[in-house]
Design a protein around this motif. Sequence first.
Motif, PDB file in Angstrom:
ATOM      1  N   UNK A  63       0.809  -1.219   0.000  1.00 32.23           N
ATOM      2  CA  UNK A  63       0.000   0.000   0.000  1.00 32.23           C
ATOM      3  C   UNK A  63       0.844   1.273   0.000  1.00 32.23           C
ATOM      4  N   UNK A  64       1.946   1.265   0.714  1.00 33.54           N
ATOM      5  CA  UNK A  64       2.752   2.486   0.819  1.00 33.54           C
ATOM      6  C   UNK A  64       3.348   2.905  -0.528  1.00 33.54           C
ATOM      7  N   UNK A  65       3.495   1.973  -1.461  1.00 33.65           N
ATOM      8  CA  UNK A  65       4.046   2.301  -2.782  1.00 33.65           C
ATOM      9  C   UNK A  65       3.144   3.298  -3.504  1.00 33.65           C
ATOM     10  N   UNK A  66       1.841   3.147  -3.332  1.00 35.51           N
ATOM     11  CA  UNK A  66       0.909   4.046  -4.012  1.00 35.51           C
ATOM     12  C   UNK A  66       0.376   5.131  -3.079  1.00 35.51           C
ATOM     13  N   UNK A  67       1.012   5.291  -1.923  1.00 33.82           N
ATOM     14  CA  UNK A  67       0.684   6.388  -1.027  1.00 33.82           C
ATOM     15  C   UNK A  67      -0.409   6.110  -0.021  1.00 33.82           C
ATOM     16  N   UNK A  68      -0.699   4.839   0.239  1.00 27.64           N
ATOM     17  CA  UNK A  68      -1.709   4.476   1.230  1.00 27.64           C
ATOM     18  C   UNK A  68      -0.967   4.146   2.522  1.00 27.64           C
ATOM     19  N   UNK A  69      -1.378   4.726   3.646  1.00 28.53           N
ATOM     20  CA  UNK A  69      -0.706   4.404   4.905  1.00 28.53           C
ATOM     21  C   UNK A  69      -0.821   2.913   5.228  1.00 28.53           C
ATOM     22  N   UNK A  70       0.218   2.376   5.850  1.00 29.36           N
ATOM     23  CA  UNK A  70       0.251   0.956   6.201  1.00 29.36           C
ATOM     24  C   UNK A  70      -0.912   0.539   7.096  1.00 29.36           C
ATOM     25  N   UNK A  71      -1.425   1.458   7.899  1.00 30.54           N
ATOM     26  CA  UNK A  71      -2.484   1.111   8.824  1.00 30.54           C
ATOM     27  C   UNK A  71      -3.887   1.399   8.276  1.00 30.54           C
ATOM     28  N   UNK A  72      -3.980   1.696   6.971  1.00 29.93           N
ATOM     29  CA  UNK A  72      -5.304   1.959   6.371  1.00 29.93           C
ATOM     30  C   UNK A  72      -6.108   0.650   6.357  1.00 29.93           C
ATOM     31  N   UNK A  73      -7.416   0.755   6.583  1.00 32.52           N
ATOM     32  CA  UNK A  73      -8.238  -0.461   6.561  1.00 32.52           C
ATOM     33  C   UNK A  73      -8.294  -1.046   5.161  1.00 32.52           C
ATOM     34  N   UNK A  74      -8.333  -2.363   5.077  1.00 31.69           N
ATOM     35  CA  UNK A  74      -8.444  -3.026   3.785  1.00 31.69           C
ATOM     36  C   UNK A  74      -9.872  -3.518   3.609  1.00 31.69           C
ATOM     37  N   UNK A  75     -10.364  -3.505   2.381  1.00 37.84           N
ATOM     38  CA  UNK A  75     -11.719  -3.971   2.142  1.00 37.84           C
ATOM     39  C   UNK A  75     -11.865  -5.433   2.501  1.00 37.84           C
ATOM     40  N   UNK A  76     -13.054  -5.806   2.914  1.00 44.40           N
ATOM     41  CA  UNK A  76     -13.320  -7.197   3.234  1.00 44.40           C
ATOM     42  C   UNK A  76     -13.665  -7.918   1.960  1.00 44.40           C
ATOM     43  N   UNK A  77     -13.233  -9.187   1.840  1.00 43.77           N
ATOM     44  CA  UNK A  77     -13.468  -9.944   0.618  1.00 43.77           C
ATOM     45  C   UNK A  77     -14.664 -10.713   0.642  1.00 43.77           C
TER      46      UNK A  77
END
Length: 193
Positions: free
Chosen positions: A179-193
């Motif tokens: 996520x950090x490669x595209x500028x998303x913080x590491x602690x951002x919530x991820x969508x549920x599958x």
Amino acid sequence: MSSRRRFGGRMVLAATASVMALAVTGCGGGDDGGDGVASAGGDKTGAQASRSSSSELAEYVEAQRKWVTCLRDEGLDAPDPDSKGKVDLGDRSKWKRDPKALRAQEKCSDLSVPVPESVEKAQQPELTAGEIRKNQQYAQCMQEHGAPDFPDAGADGHFRDVTWDSTSAGAKRATRSCASIIGIPDDAPTPKG
């Protein structure tokens, strides 16, 4: 929705942050991932492909006009499509909550057509060299960290339109790792599958 999702070039980096949630135009304005429409190409020459592309664009814009006319006939204030067939409906969440808009969308759904692949490709923004590198690094990271079926980024930096499993444990792990490669913080919530 199945556990397989489409990831097309039209997706911008912000969409990537939500693990390639399918970007859908709010009222079914014609964006379904490009399925069902043949692209210009094959053994056609460049001139033939260009004519085919122009023809697809003209047909798409005309179809969008018919869809907008239907929405207007149902009492909605929908703007004309632009020269590429895009219809700016403003706040799409309003269209999803308004009973009148929902009825109009249902009544006009048979006039809503998918965006032809040639039109979709023409609408993609040109990416900078840095954005291209970032997308290529992101794809490689995703593939190396648990999502081997994640699409590659082409030379233009746009992701190839392929199906990949975004709900697997590996995909979720890769999303957190990269996520950090595209500028998303590491602690951002991820969508549920």
